[in-house]
Design a protein around this motif. Sequence first.
Motif, PDB file in Angstrom:
ATOM      1  N   THR A   1     -13.672   4.156   4.026  1.00  0.00           N
ATOM      2  CA  THR A   1     -12.275   4.477   4.327  1.00  0.00           C
ATOM      3  C   THR A   1     -11.323   3.539   3.592  1.00  0.00           C
ATOM      4  N   LYS A   2     -11.670   2.261   3.583  1.00  0.00           N
ATOM      5  CA  LYS A   2     -10.837   1.292   2.878  1.00  0.00           C
ATOM      6  C   LYS A   2     -10.775   1.608   1.384  1.00  0.00           C
TER       7      LYS A   2
ATOM      8  N   GLN B   1      -8.615   4.752   0.786  1.00  0.00           N
ATOM      9  CA  GLN B   1      -7.180   4.491   0.870  1.00  0.00           C
ATOM     10  C   GLN B   1      -6.673   3.786  -0.383  1.00  0.00           C
ATOM     11  N   THR B   2      -7.494   2.898  -0.933  1.00  0.00           N
ATOM     12  CA  THR B   2      -7.104   2.225  -2.180  1.00  0.00           C
ATOM     13  C   THR B   2      -6.972   3.242  -3.314  1.00  0.00           C
TER      14      THR B   2
ATOM     15  N   ARG C   1      -3.849   5.424  -2.804  1.00  0.00           N
ATOM     16  CA  ARG C   1      -2.603   4.739  -3.182  1.00  0.00           C
ATOM     17  C   ARG C   1      -2.433   4.729  -4.696  1.00  0.00           C
TER      18      ARG C   1
ATOM     19  N   ALA D   1      -4.979  12.198   2.813  1.00  0.00           N
ATOM     20  CA  ALA D   1      -4.118  11.023   2.723  1.00  0.00           C
ATOM     21  C   ALA D   1      -3.387  10.757   4.036  1.00  0.00           C
ATOM     22  N   ASP D   2      -2.730   9.578   4.081  1.00  0.00           N
ATOM     23  CA  ASP D   2      -1.896   9.237   5.224  1.00  0.00           C
ATOM     24  C   ASP D   2      -0.563   8.704   4.722  1.00  0.00           C
TER      25      ASP D   2
ATOM     26  N   ASP E   1       0.381   5.800   3.954  1.00  0.00           N
ATOM     27  CA  ASP E   1       0.290   4.827   2.853  1.00  0.00           C
ATOM     28  C   ASP E   1       0.455   5.535   1.508  1.00  0.00           C
ATOM     29  N   PHE E   2      -0.101   6.735   1.415  1.00  0.00           N
ATOM     30  CA  PHE E   2       0.038   7.524   0.192  1.00  0.00           C
ATOM     31  C   PHE E   2       1.513   7.840  -0.055  1.00  0.00           C
TER      32      PHE E   2
END
Length: 405
Positions: free
Chosen positions: A285-286, A289-290, A293, A320-321, A323-324
């Motif tokens: 997941t980390k 997310q990277t 982004r 995405a969430d 942060d995107f």
Amino acid sequence: MVFACQRDSFLREFITSVSSCKEAKISCVKNGKKEVIDGFEVVLDDTILFPEGGGQPWDLGTIAEKEIIQVVRRGAEAVHMLYEPLQVGEKVTVKLDWDRRLDHMQQHSGQHLITAVIDAEYGYATSSWWLGEEISYLELDTPSMSPNQLSHVEALVNQYIRECRPVTVTVYESTDPELKKARTRGLPEDHVGLVRLVSIKDLDNNMCCGTHVSNLSQLQMIKLTGVEKGKKNKVKLNFLSGNRVLKKMEEFLIREEALSNLLQNKGSMHVQLTEKIQDSLRSTTKNLQTVLRELAVVEAQKLKKTNPMPKFYIIHRKEADMDFVSAFLREFSNEDTLVLLVVGEEPVVQIVLHGKPDIVGSIGPRLSEIMCGKGFGKGQKYQAKVGKLKLREAADIMEEVFKNM
């Protein structure tokens, strides 16, 4: 009055007469909802159907093959709630839902046993108890109980069960001095007549109106499932008694078999394997997310290089969430292009509308109406949970607005 169900808790069928029957509005729960229905209140000369009391729910069954909704005690009477009427004076056969009764007997007698052991060993009084549909609990006058205390109590109650200690019921006049020796939280204000004393040999004497086993061996076993915070300076002790222990064990075995098939390993490895999966998922997941982004920045740079710049632009990334969204808007801040960003999967989806405030304010409510039924407001950004995405319709509205500008 002491009812037949209290004189002999093992009676499953009984013949009696109808004393009274009258129409009534009955409050009941159907399909999880409270309802008030038209029914009948029936009083019998005697009954094997226990009316709710002493923390024990009412019995279910039939009277003359007519379904029982509920049984309550009013003074010296047991009032049976039915959907259909009965004739006063009619001889009727009362049949008990035995499985429900046995379950209630096992939980109630189990509560008496646990209460007696905890009081004798630690001096903690039972202030109340609850017989739930799946699990029951005692509320104890102590702010905590340690795991060692729980283990000790569980070992003792099951030892007494193995000893097959008798459980007896004695009936006294309410003024009998013998009742002063009994454990009690007091009689109901509307109580009239005789008082029952339920005794576990050499262990407990307790005033109680409920139905009980006649020997502790009929409890089979008791499992204490843990404590949780109760009222101020009290704890709730959860427990299972009798057949409920077997049912819970069956649930555990079915669940363990399913997990063993999924994890491709035996039950003793489930925790270790689950922790390994969680660690792997957190790492994945980390990393995702990277990457997302970075993708957001690439998407924004791609849009910035578009020539000519579009009047509106829509991005939907279900994986995405926010942060995107934040990464995209840090890279692309040009308000001349109206950007609709949608992230997440239905039905939990977040929306951001970015552009000139006047355009956002005018087009936002229309987009909101078709996508989530809520207004975007007059600001530049709006986030909402939507039920069903209609991106094609949103694009049509944006195209129409800019065509008319």
